[in-house]
Scaffold this motif. Structure first.
Motif, PDB file in Angstrom:
ATOM      1  N   ILE A 170       0.838  -1.203   0.000  1.00 30.98           N
ATOM      2  CA  ILE A 170       0.000   0.000   0.000  1.00 30.98           C
ATOM      3  C   ILE A 170       0.871   1.251   0.000  1.00 30.98           C
ATOM      4  O   ILE A 170       0.583   2.234  -0.684  1.00 30.98           O
ATOM      5  CB  ILE A 170      -0.948  -0.009   1.215  1.00 30.98           C
ATOM      6  N   CYS A 173       2.653   1.498  -3.664  1.00 29.53           N
ATOM      7  CA  CYS A 173       1.865   1.526  -4.901  1.00 29.53           C
ATOM      8  C   CYS A 173       1.839   2.874  -5.628  1.00 29.53           C
ATOM      9  O   CYS A 173       2.056   2.917  -6.838  1.00 29.53           O
ATOM     10  CB  CYS A 173       0.438   1.051  -4.612  1.00 29.53           C
ATOM     11  N   PRO A 174       1.581   4.006  -4.954  1.00 34.42           N
ATOM     12  CA  PRO A 174       1.556   5.285  -5.691  1.00 34.42           C
ATOM     13  C   PRO A 174       2.894   5.615  -6.353  1.00 34.42           C
ATOM     14  O   PRO A 174       2.931   6.116  -7.478  1.00 34.42           O
ATOM     15  CB  PRO A 174       1.210   6.304  -4.606  1.00 34.42           C
ATOM     16  N   TYR A 209      -3.665   3.688  -7.313  1.00 29.43           N
ATOM     17  CA  TYR A 209      -3.777   2.346  -6.734  1.00 29.43           C
ATOM     18  C   TYR A 209      -4.401   1.347  -7.704  1.00 29.43           C
ATOM     19  O   TYR A 209      -4.799   0.266  -7.301  1.00 29.43           O
ATOM     20  CB  TYR A 209      -4.582   2.406  -5.435  1.00 29.43           C
ATOM     21  N   LEU A 212      -2.644  -1.961  -7.543  1.00 24.99           N
ATOM     22  CA  LEU A 212      -2.366  -2.527  -6.222  1.00 24.99           C
ATOM     23  C   LEU A 212      -2.518  -4.048  -6.199  1.00 24.99           C
ATOM     24  O   LEU A 212      -1.689  -4.755  -5.614  1.00 24.99           O
ATOM     25  CB  LEU A 212      -3.278  -1.892  -5.177  1.00 24.99           C
TER      26      LEU A 212
END
Length: 357
Positions: A170, A173-174, A209, A212
């Motif tokens: 998490i 991801c960006p 995301y 993801l």
């Protein structure tokens, strides 16, 4: 001190923090969980850091930052060629021609496109991976109890690393989304803030995301293999190859074992996680792309093989270097290197005994 309550438990479990990845001394874990519930936490003889204290987890996280952030940034040129081979195989046909094409069209600086989101993203990811790995591994060992935790230590490695990577993915991801877009679309942006703004303007914040699921599909198997395989390989090296016990080896030899074990583990990691890596590259390169689009365009064979030789080279080198850096940091921090089975000498066994007052 009530000597009848002293706990002398053999060292079953060596591990890394995702973590990457500290040595967890199993007797500390069991004593603290089962014998010390009403006492203050014991301190390890490895400096003044209490085992499983906030300072202990902080050291694991800092080691993860150096281990993951620096190594991923260092292999940025390989990553750029690999991503372009996955996205545009007609132009980037193989490793050598890929480097030549990149050099011809973008010059030397083209090899370092996207190094900032790479450094930041994998630094955050490394901190979460290593720190939370230690946390979850202790939690799962507490749940299992001393006998089962020692018996099923590999399952604890796997469960702890998978749980840590859920969080680390998490965080990553960006940065991964922006990195791939910048590396596969020359001229997309001029800097980190500009690339994030352009990406969000094009696909919205949720678009960061979009990948993801595939990222988890890549990183979770990779991390599980990274930790469990490393622990097993290092234990085998000390048991069958190294002629002297680990606690009698020099620090340089221990670091060499860490690199070798990490490299072999990295090769296995690359193979297991490669299909998801192709999906991540495809989804983050193409606006509005879906998993089904990727499978249709790449094909099942391409999903498993496109860019694989370069990724094996990259991930093997990267994982070996990560373990070397991480264990070097642990030495500097006053902690032992990772893995290798039980200490052989009575002197070191006494140093790791937990005494409960």
């Amino acid at each position: 001190m009530d000597k009848s309550r002293q706990s002398v438990i053999p060292m079953f479990l060596y591990s890394s923090s995702a973590s990457s990845k500290n040595l967890i001394e199993f007797e500390h874990l069991i004593a603290k969980s089962w014998n010390c519930s009403s006492s203050s936490p014991s301190t390890s003889d490895l400096g003044a850091v209490e085992v499983f204290s906030p300072a202990y987890y902080a050291k694991c996280s800092i080691g993860g930052i150096f281990s993951c952030g620096l190594t991923h940034m260092a292999v940025t040129p390989l990553d750029i060629v690999k991503c372009n081979m996955q996205i545009n195989p007609a132009k980037y046909k193989n490793i050598s021609s890929g480097f030549g094409t990149l050099l011809k069209e973008h010059g030397i600086k083209g090899f370092f496109t996207g190094w900032v989101p790479t450094l930041l993203g994998y630094s955050v990811q490394g901190a979460c991976k290593f720190g939370f790995y230690e946390f979850f591994k202790k939690a799962y060992a507490d749940i299992a109890g001393p006998e089962n935790a020692g018996k099923y230590k590999t399952l604890i490695y796997l469960a702890g690393s998978a749980s840590a990577e859920l969080i680390a993915g998490i965080a990553l991801c960006p940065f991964e989304a922006v990195k791939v877009r910048v590396q596969t679309n020359p001229g997309f942006a001029t800097g980190l803030s500009d690339s994030f703004l352009k990406f969000v303007n094009a696909e919205g914040a949720v678009g960061l995301y979009k990948g993801l699921g595939p990222l988890w599909g890549r990183q979770i198997p990779y991390t599980m293999m990274k930790f469990a395989c490393f622990e097993t390989i290092v234990e085998m090296l000390y048991k069958h190859i190294i002629p002297i016990p680990k606690d009698e080896c020099s620090k340089s030899l221990q670091l060499g074992v860490s690199f070798a074990g990490g490299y072999v583990a990295g090769v296995l990691c690359a193979i297991v996680s490669h299909p998801a890596d192709n999906l991540v590259s495809f989804l983050n390169n193409s606006q509005g792309a879906t998993v089904s689009n990727a499978v249709q365009k790449l094909g099942l064979l391409g999903l498993f093989t496109r860019g694989l030789p370069l990724r094996i080279l990259m991930i093997g080198t990267l994982t070996g270097a990560q373990w070397g850096i991480y264990d070097a940091f642990k030495i500097v921090a006053g902690l032992p290197t990772t893995g290798g089975g039980a200490l052989s000498s009575e002197r070191n066994r006494r140093k790791t005994d937990v005494k409960v007052e």
